[in-house]
Design an enzyme around this catalytic site. Structure first.
Site, PDB file in Angstrom:
ATOM      1  N   LEU A  33       0.830  -1.186  -0.006  1.00  0.00           N
ATOM      2  CA  LEU A  33      -0.220  -0.211  -0.120  1.00  0.00           C
ATOM      3  C   LEU A  33       0.771   1.253  -0.010  1.00  0.00           C
ATOM      4  CD1 LEU A  33      -2.641  -1.040   2.615  1.00  0.00           C
ATOM      5  CD2 LEU A  33      -2.691  -1.459   0.187  1.00  0.00           C
ATOM      6  N   ALA A  35       0.334   5.894  -0.477  1.00  0.00           N
ATOM      7  CA  ALA A  35      -0.872   6.886   0.059  1.00  0.00           C
ATOM      8  C   ALA A  35      -1.869   6.976  -1.023  1.00  0.00           C
ATOM      9  CB  ALA A  35      -0.073   8.475  -0.011  1.00  0.00           C
ATOM     10  N   GLY A  36      -1.714   6.558  -2.100  1.00  0.00           N
ATOM     11  CA  GLY A  36      -2.986   6.455  -3.133  1.00  0.00           C
ATOM     12  C   GLY A  36      -4.007   5.360  -2.649  1.00  0.00           C
ATOM     13  N   HIS A  37      -3.663   4.371  -2.048  1.00  0.00           N
ATOM     14  CA  HIS A  37      -4.528   3.381  -1.652  1.00  0.00           C
ATOM     15  C   HIS A  37      -5.116   3.730  -0.140  1.00  0.00           C
ATOM     16  CE1 HIS A  37      -1.481   0.415  -3.513  1.00  0.00           C
ATOM     17  NE2 HIS A  37      -2.439   0.196  -4.031  1.00  0.00           N
ATOM     18  N   LYS A 149      -5.655   6.029 -11.705  1.00  0.00           N
ATOM     19  CA  LYS A 149      -4.085   6.004 -12.478  1.00  0.00           C
ATOM     20  C   LYS A 149      -4.559   4.871 -13.300  1.00  0.00           C
ATOM     21  CE  LYS A 149      -0.499   4.110 -10.794  1.00  0.00           C
ATOM     22  NZ  LYS A 149      -0.215   3.219 -11.811  1.00  0.00           N
ATOM     23  N   VAL A 176      -3.279  10.120  -6.903  1.00  0.00           N
ATOM     24  CA  VAL A 176      -2.404  10.750  -5.863  1.00  0.00           C
ATOM     25  C   VAL A 176      -0.903  10.634  -6.415  1.00  0.00           C
ATOM     26  CG1 VAL A 176      -1.632  10.562  -3.477  1.00  0.00           C
ATOM     27  CG2 VAL A 176      -4.006   9.955  -4.201  1.00  0.00           C
ATOM     28  N   LEU A 184       2.000   7.866  -7.763  1.00  0.00           N
ATOM     29  CA  LEU A 184       2.272   6.836  -6.793  1.00  0.00           C
ATOM     30  C   LEU A 184       1.683   5.551  -7.459  1.00  0.00           C
ATOM     31  CD1 LEU A 184       1.191   8.229  -3.502  1.00  0.00           C
ATOM     32  CD2 LEU A 184       3.272   8.662  -4.619  1.00  0.00           C
TER      33      LEU A 184
END
Lengths: 283, 283
Positions: A33, A35-37, A149, A176, A184
Site C-alpha cells: 500500500l 498513500a494512493g490506496h 491511475k 495521488v 504513486l
C-alpha cells in the site's frame, strides 16, 4: 482489524453486516500500500459503515514474463497502514482459494479492453474483470473504490458492472502524486534514482498537453507529437503508448471537443509505468 | 402475480424481500411453459418464501440460423400457468433492457462448454452463462432451479456459480416426460405427428443403455453403438451426438465405472431435440 482468508467466511461476514443494515465499501488492492490506496480507504469510509480492503496479487492478470513473481509484497506493513486509516477488515485469500483445481470461468469486457494496456498486455483485463467480479460476489460491497491511475481498468470495471447488472456503485478517485508530480504506484519501488527522475516526464507531458489545450490547440496529432517529444527525451525511456481517447468508450479522438483521456505507458528499463489525465477544454 | 419488466425495479423488489428476511427462488425460463417448468416452480416453492420466474427469450444464446425468431411464445398463457402454481413474480424484460447500446460483457466457462451442445452450437453457452449471471444479479435469488434436460447447461451454470463465488444455490430437477417417454420441451411443438413418434427413440435408447448396464456391459463403445442403432432406425432422424461423459467434468468416458451421463442430440427435420440420463451401475 479482522483478517479473513476464506471465501465462505468473508461471505458470511458480509451477510451479517448486510443483515444489520450496514453499508459495505470495498477497496480492492494488490497490497504494498501507498498513500494512493490509503486515500481510497479514507474516501471509502465516507461512503460506508464498513470498509473492507482486499489484498490479493492476482496471478491471472499478469502475463507470461510480467512481474507477478517479483511484485512487491509486505502484508504486515499493509495491515498496519490500513489499521491506521480505520479499515475494518482485510480479505487476503491464497491463490488456491480463489482459483481451485478445475477453475475455468472468465469475465470478458470485449471492446474497451482492446486498446492501450489491453493491446500491450493481452489477457490482463480478463484477469482483472474476473477477479473483481469474484471479489464483488465475495465481499458483497454496496460501493467499491478504484484509483484513476488505472483509468482503463476503472472504465472496464464500470462497464462490467453496468453490463452484468451488478448492484455495486463504482467510484473512481483522482491520482495521488508525489510533490514533484510522480503518480504513486507500488511499482515505483523498482526504479533506480535516475529512472525515478526520468519518470517525471510522464506528469510533465500531461501538464504540457493541458497547456496546449489552454492555448487553443485542439488537434490530437499536434498534442501527441509534443507529448512524445517530452517522453522520448528520456534516455532510458521507451514509449509503449501515448494516446488521446474518449474517457468512456476509449475510442480514438482526432480532435479535442470535450473531456478527453490522455493515456501514457512507458518502460523505464524493465519497469512499466502508466499515467493519465482527462484534458478539459477551458470554459 | 407481479409482472416486472425493469431491471432496477426487480433489484429494488429483491432488496425489499431480502430486507424482510425472505428467501428468494428463481426459475429462469424462455417462456412457453410446459409441465417441466411448472414442476420446477412447485419445487422452488419448497425452498423459498418468494418464487420468481424469469421469462426471456435470450437472443445471445441462439446462433445464426437457429430458431430465435420462431421460438414459440405465449406470455399470457405463461402468466396464467405460473399463477396457478403460486409464482409470486415474473421478470420479463425486453431485449434492449438486458442488452442496451454499448453492451460488451460476456461470461465464459471455458472447458465444460466445449463438447456436446457446445460443439454443435458455438457461442450458445456464452449466451446462457451471461444471461444467467445477469439474472442472478437482478433477481438476487438464494436458490435457482434448472431442469436436467439441459444437463450441460446445468453443469455449466454450477461451474460458473462456483468459480465466480456467486452466493446462489443451484438445484437441478429430473426431466419431466410424457407418459410415452418423450422429454418435455417447448420445441416439441415444432414436431409433426410422425416426427413426434420418431422422437420416442431418444428415451427408448436411454432405457436400452440402462438395460445394457444392468446386464453387466461396461464398454462405452458397445453401449453407444446400440444407442446409435436405435436412433438411426428413425427415418427422418439425424444424430448430432450420442456420447458418454463424466457428469461433472463432461470428460469422455470409455468404460463405465461410476455414474455416467449419456447425452443425446438429434435433428428431426430442422428441429433439434436433446435428451439424457445418468447411467448408474447396479449396487
Amino acid at each position: 482489524m479482522r483478517i479473513i482468508e476464506s471465501v465462505s467466511e468473508m461471505q458470511q461476514q458480509a451477510d451479517m453486516w448486510r443483515g444489520e443494515g450496514k453499508r459495505i465499501a470495498l477497496v480492492p488492492t494488490m497490497g504494498y500500500l501507498h498513500a494512493g490506496h490509503l486515500t481510497l480507504m479514507q474516501k471509502a469510509r465516507t461512503h460506508a459503515d464498513i470498509v473492507v480492503m482486499s489484498v490479493f496479487v492476482n496471478p491471472t492478470q499478469f502475463g507470461p514474463g510480467e512481474d507477478f513473481e517479483r511484485y512487491p509484497r509486505d502484508f504486515e506493513n499493509d495491515i498496519r497502514l490500513a489499521t491506521e486509516v480505520g479499515v475494518d477488515a482485510a480479505f487476503s485469500p491464497e491463490a488456491a482459494e480463489m482459483y481451485p483445481e478445475g477453475y475455468q470461468t472468465y469475465v470478458d469486457v470485449t471492446r474497451v479492453t482492446l486498446p492501450l494496456c489491453g493491446k500491450s498486455r493481452p489477457g490482463h483485463f480478463r484477469g482483472v474483470t474476473t477477479v473483481v467480479n469474484k471479489l464483488f460476489n465475495i465481499v458483497k460491497p454496496h460501493v467499491a473504490m478504484f484509483g484513476e491511475k488505472d483509468f482503463q481498468q476503472l472504465v472496464t470495471i464500470r462497464r462490467m458492472v453496468k453490463d452484468l447488472n451488478m448492484d455495486v456503485e463504482v467510484l473512481g478517485h483522482p491520482i495521488v502524486r508525489e510533490s514533484d508530480g510522480l503518480a504513486l504506484s507500488s511499482r515505483n519501488v523498482y526504479l533506480t534514482s535516475e529512472q525515478r527522475q526520468e519518470a517525471l516526464r510522464l506528469s510533465q507531458s500531461l501538464r504540457e498537453a493541458q497547456t496546449l489545450i489552454q492555448s487553443g490547440e485542439r488537434r490530437s496529432d499536434i498534442i501527441l507529437k509534443r507529448v512524445r517529444e517530452i517522453l522520448k527525451a528520456g534516455k532510458d525511456m521507451r514509449i509503449d503508448y501515448a494516446e488521446l481517447r474518449h474517457p468512456e468508450t476509449l475510442e480514438e479522438v482526432s480532435r479535442i471537443d470535450g473531456p478527453t483521456l490522455l493515456a501514457l505507458a512507458v518502460f523505464l528499463g524493465t519497469t512499466r509505468l502508466i499515467d493519465n489525465c482527462v484534458l478539459n477544454i477551458p470554459q
